[in-house]
Design a protein around this motif. Structure first.
Motif, mmCIF file in Angstrom:
data_model
loop_
_atom_site.group_PDB
_atom_site.id
_atom_site.type_symbol
_atom_site.label_atom_id
_atom_site.label_comp_id
_atom_site.label_asym_id
_atom_site.label_seq_id
_atom_site.Cartn_x
_atom_site.Cartn_y
_atom_site.Cartn_z
ATOM 1 N N ASP A 109 103.459 45.831 114.057
ATOM 2 C CA ASP A 109 102.663 44.996 114.759
ATOM 3 C C ASP A 109 101.054 45.157 114.570
ATOM 4 N N ASP A 110 100.797 46.263 114.018
ATOM 5 C CA ASP A 110 99.214 46.349 113.871
ATOM 6 C C ASP A 110 99.053 46.235 112.270
ATOM 7 N N LEU A 111 99.958 45.883 111.756
ATOM 8 C CA LEU A 111 99.611 45.876 110.146
ATOM 9 C C LEU A 111 99.181 47.268 109.490
ATOM 10 N N THR A 112 99.864 48.133 109.741
ATOM 11 C CA THR A 112 99.501 49.395 109.268
ATOM 12 C C THR A 112 100.676 49.825 108.139
ATOM 13 N N ALA A 137 88.931 46.413 115.650
ATOM 14 C CA ALA A 137 88.176 47.574 116.011
ATOM 15 C C ALA A 137 88.388 49.068 115.543
ATOM 16 N N VAL A 138 89.424 48.933 114.464
ATOM 17 C CA VAL A 138 89.683 50.405 114.035
ATOM 18 C C VAL A 138 88.550 50.950 113.087
ATOM 19 N N LEU A 148 90.993 53.353 108.679
ATOM 20 C CA LEU A 148 91.724 52.329 107.995
ATOM 21 C C LEU A 148 92.826 52.790 107.278
ATOM 22 N N LYS A 149 94.085 52.452 107.147
ATOM 23 C CA LYS A 149 95.038 52.777 106.396
ATOM 24 C C LYS A 149 96.265 51.781 106.545
ATOM 25 N N THR A 150 96.719 51.271 105.330
ATOM 26 C CA THR A 150 97.802 50.408 105.291
ATOM 27 C C THR A 150 99.093 51.141 104.305
ATOM 28 N N VAL A 151 100.127 51.085 104.547
ATOM 29 C CA VAL A 151 101.012 51.928 103.732
ATOM 30 C C VAL A 151 102.053 50.858 103.435
ATOM 31 N N VAL A 152 102.496 50.590 102.030
ATOM 32 C CA VAL A 152 103.343 49.637 101.432
ATOM 33 C C VAL A 152 104.482 50.424 100.940
ATOM 34 N N ASN A 153 105.927 50.094 101.433
ATOM 35 C CA ASN A 153 107.061 50.688 100.982
ATOM 36 C C ASN A 153 107.878 49.623 100.143
ATOM 37 N N GLU A 186 94.959 42.980 103.234
ATOM 38 C CA GLU A 186 95.333 42.164 104.423
ATOM 39 C C GLU A 186 95.432 43.050 105.715
ATOM 40 N N GLY A 187 96.270 44.457 105.412
ATOM 41 C CA GLY A 187 96.200 45.114 106.628
ATOM 42 C C GLY A 187 94.987 45.941 106.911
ATOM 43 N N ASN A 188 94.120 46.263 106.098
ATOM 44 C CA ASN A 188 92.983 46.896 106.264
ATOM 45 C C ASN A 188 92.149 45.865 106.962
ATOM 46 N N ILE A 189 92.041 44.723 106.757
ATOM 47 C CA ILE A 189 91.046 43.523 107.471
ATOM 48 C C ILE A 189 91.624 43.497 108.736
ATOM 49 N N TYR A 190 92.875 43.255 108.928
ATOM 50 C CA TYR A 190 93.314 43.064 110.132
ATOM 51 C C TYR A 190 92.974 44.254 111.275
#
Length: 210
Positions: free
Chosen positions: A132-135, A169-170, A175-180, A160-164
Motif C-alpha cells: 500500500d505504501d509502495l515500499t 511526507a517520508v 526513502l527505500k523501495t525494495v524489489v523482489n 516510482e516507490g521513492n517518489i510516492y
C-alpha cells in the motif's frame, strides 16, 4: 531516462489530481476552522483551508524541476517553491494531496500493465504487485525466461516507490523501495534489491564524471 519517464508520470498525475479536485475544496473553505492532523502528518491550517506541505528531494527531480514546477502550478497547487538545494516544496489542500497519491498509484498501475504487455523486453514477467505504501514491489516471473537486462526494470520501480513515499511526507533519508523478482511457480526469490543501489550507482556516475 527512467527519471524523466517517472517525472512525466508525476506531471500527469499532478494534472489529473488537481484538475479533478477543482473547486470542491474551496467551496468548504468558509466553514473550516483551524484543525489538527490526527495522523501526525505535516498539516497546516492556513486561510481556513487544511493544507499539506511536501518536499521532493533534489535526487528525485534533478533536471526535471522546471517541468514539475510548471505542471504543479498549472494544475492548481497553491504554492511551489524550488529550494536552494534543488528540492521542490509543494503546498496543497489535504483533499488534493489524497487525490495526488491515488493518481500516482493509477499511473504506476498503467506503467506496470505496459511492462507486462511488452513481451519483447520483459518476456518473463507474469504479474507485478506492490504494497500500500509502495515500499515493496514483487515481480512474479517465469524463471526459464528471466535474465539478461530484465532486472534493470527495478530502476523504474525504485523511482516510482521513492517518489510516492516522498509525496507521502517520508523524509529523504528514510526513502527505500525494495524489489523482489520471484519464481511464479515455486515462490522462490530469484533476485532482490532496494533503491539504495540506485543512489550508489548515481554517486559512482557523478564520481566518474568529475
Amino acid at each position: 531516462m527512467k527519471k524523466k519517464i517517472v517525472a512525466l508520470m508525476l506531471s500527469v498525475a499532478l494534472a489529473m489530481s488537481f484538475t479533478a479536485c477543482g473547486n470542491s475544496d474551496t467551496s468548504k473553505a468558509d466553514t473550516k476552522k483551524e484543525e489538527t492532523s490526527k495522523d501526525g502528518g505535516t498539516l497546516k491550517a492556513e486561510k481556513n483551508i487544511l493544507s499539506v506541505e511536501i518536499t521532493l528531494p533534489a535526487s528525485l527531480v534533478e533536471d526535471d524541476s522546471a517541468t514539475l514546477t510548471d505542471e504543479a502550478k498549472s494544475a492548481g497547487v497553491k504554492e511551489v517553491t524550488k529550494n536552494d538545494d534543488g528540492s521542490i516544496t509543494m503546498k496543497m489542500t489535504k483533499s488534493a494531496h489524497k487525490k495526488l497519491l491515488n493518481s500516482i498509484k493509477e499511473s504506476v498501475d498503467q506503467s506496470n500493465d505496459e511492462m507486462l504487455s511488452d513481451k519483447e523486453n520483459y518476456p518473463s514477467f507474469d504479474s507485478i504487485t506492490y504494497n500500500d505504501d509502495l515500499t515493496e514491489f514483487t515481480v512474479n516471473v517465469d524463471s526459464s525466461l528471466y535474465g539478461g537486462m530484465q532486472g534493470f526494470a527495478a530502476l523504474a520501480f525504485y523511482m516510482e516507490g521513492n517518489i510516492y513515499q516522498a509525496l507521502n511526507a517520508v523524509p529523504e533519508d528514510q526513502l527505500k523501495t525494495v524489489v523482489n523478482f520471484v519464481n511464479k511457480d515455486s515462490g522462490e526469490v530469484i533476485e532482490s534489491g532496494d533503491s539504495s543501489s540506485m543512489a550508489n550507482s548515481q554517486s559512482d556516475s557523478e564520481t566518474i564524471a568529475q
